[in-house]
Design an enzyme around this catalytic site. Structure first.
Site, PDB file in Angstrom:
ATOM      1  N   CYS A 121      -2.326  -3.300   7.194  1.00  0.00           N
ATOM      2  CA  CYS A 121      -1.825  -3.349   8.564  1.00  0.00           C
ATOM      3  C   CYS A 121      -2.096  -2.014   9.257  1.00  0.00           C
ATOM      4  CB  CYS A 121      -0.334  -3.671   8.583  1.00  0.00           C
ATOM      5  SG  CYS A 121       0.726  -2.325   8.007  1.00  0.00           S
TER       6      CYS A 121
ATOM      7  N   CYS B  12      -0.202   1.057   7.760  1.00  0.00           N
ATOM      8  CA  CYS B  12      -0.768   1.512   6.495  1.00  0.00           C
ATOM      9  C   CYS B  12      -2.089   2.247   6.720  1.00  0.00           C
ATOM     10  CB  CYS B  12      -0.966   0.336   5.556  1.00  0.00           C
ATOM     11  SG  CYS B  12       0.582  -0.324   4.879  1.00  0.00           S
TER      12      CYS B  12
ATOM     13  N   GLU C 169       0.825  -1.210   0.000  1.00  0.00           N
ATOM     14  CA  GLU C 169       0.000   0.000   0.000  1.00  0.00           C
ATOM     15  C   GLU C 169       0.857   1.258   0.000  1.00  0.00           C
ATOM     16  OE1 GLU C 169      -2.454  -3.064   2.398  1.00  0.00           O
ATOM     17  OE2 GLU C 169      -0.351  -2.598   1.999  1.00  0.00           O
TER      18      GLU C 169
ATOM     19  N   ARG D  28      -4.010 -15.937  -2.140  1.00  0.00           N
ATOM     20  CA  ARG D  28      -4.571 -15.527  -0.845  1.00  0.00           C
ATOM     21  C   ARG D  28      -5.709 -14.542  -0.978  1.00  0.00           C
ATOM     22  NH1 ARG D  28      -0.226 -12.992   2.502  1.00  0.00           N
ATOM     23  NH2 ARG D  28       1.004 -12.744   0.586  1.00  0.00           N
TER      24      ARG D  28
END
Length: 244
Positions: free
Chosen positions: A91, A94, A59, A85
């Site tokens: 996170c 971010c 990101e 995935r």
């Protein structure tokens, strides 16, 4: 909660991130891809740089890529992991960076009902705020309102749980490839209780029914309680030839 149908532009961002992620593999230093759309409809992409010193997440890499391309505010961002995935939520670091630099961005997240987008502020409640970021604000409108906003016939909007700040803003007409944005200024934000909202407070045209207006708001915001707080936002807009 009933899943909200995504705009085509939001699906484009998710698909771009997943497509880039599908091409990753074999290099443990690059395992997540991200894509972000700016207000001009351009999609920027990047991958993470894993390193023991704290290499940047995908990101953050895509924020840099967008800035390098001269992008303004970002309106949608998504990240996906390698190995099938799928979407991965950002996170904590971010989330904080996105909130400070692009406070009106929508973030794609995986849910049991499929991909959804959330305002970044919803992903980081009660957060620290970094005002020195001086991020440009974005106000979203349904694309059917472009002509009325551009001509100055529509100069107010009523929102629920959608913080809008007084000051300059970029008006984004979602999924409107022809017009996209207008430069404007939010001139005022007044909070009222929905069940006590008057026609004058809602800036309705003469003769318009405030009861019908309330019904329309409840249709737009499913589950909106009668005593909910709503914000009446007033604004001005520059001439349409200033649109980008």
């Amino acid at each position: 909660m009933v899943p909200v149908q995504l705009f085509e532009s939001e699906l484009r961002v998710i698909e771009a991130a997943e497509r880039l992620a599908a091409g990753l593999g074999g290099d443990p230093n690059h395992t997540v891809a991200a894509a972000a759309m700016d207000t001009a409809g351009r999609v920027h992409v990047g991958v993470n740089v894993h390193h023991f010193t704290g290499g940047p997440c995908a990101e953050l890499v895509v924020l840099g890529a967008a800035a390098t391309a001269g992008a303004g505010p970002l309106v949608t961002i998504a990240a996906a992991g390698d190995g099938g995935r799928g979407l991965v939520p950002p996170c904590g670091r971010c989330r904080q960076v996105l909130l400070d630099l692009h406070p009106d961005v929508l973030v794609a997240v995986p849910t049991a009902d499929g991909p959804q987008v959330r305002p970044v502020r919803k992903l980081l409640p009660d957060t620290y705020f970094f005002p020195d970021a001086a991020a440009r604000r974005v106000v979203r409108f349904n694309k059917r309102y472009y002509e009325d906003v551009a001509a100055g016939r529509k100069r107010s909007t009523v929102r629920h749980d959608d913080p809008i700040a007084v000051g300059p803003a970029l008006f984004l007409f979602e999924d409107d490839e022809a017009h996209r944005t207008l430069d404007g200024t939010v001139t005022g934000v007044e909070r009222h209780r929905l069940d006590r909202l008057t026609a004058a407070q809602a800036r309705l045209d003469p003769g318009a029914s405030v009861d019908r207006f309330r019904e329309g708001l409840r249709s737009h915001y499913p589950g909106l309680p009668a005593d909910a707080d709503v914000d009446v936002v007033t604004f001005t807009v520059e001439a349409p030839d200033a649109a980008r």
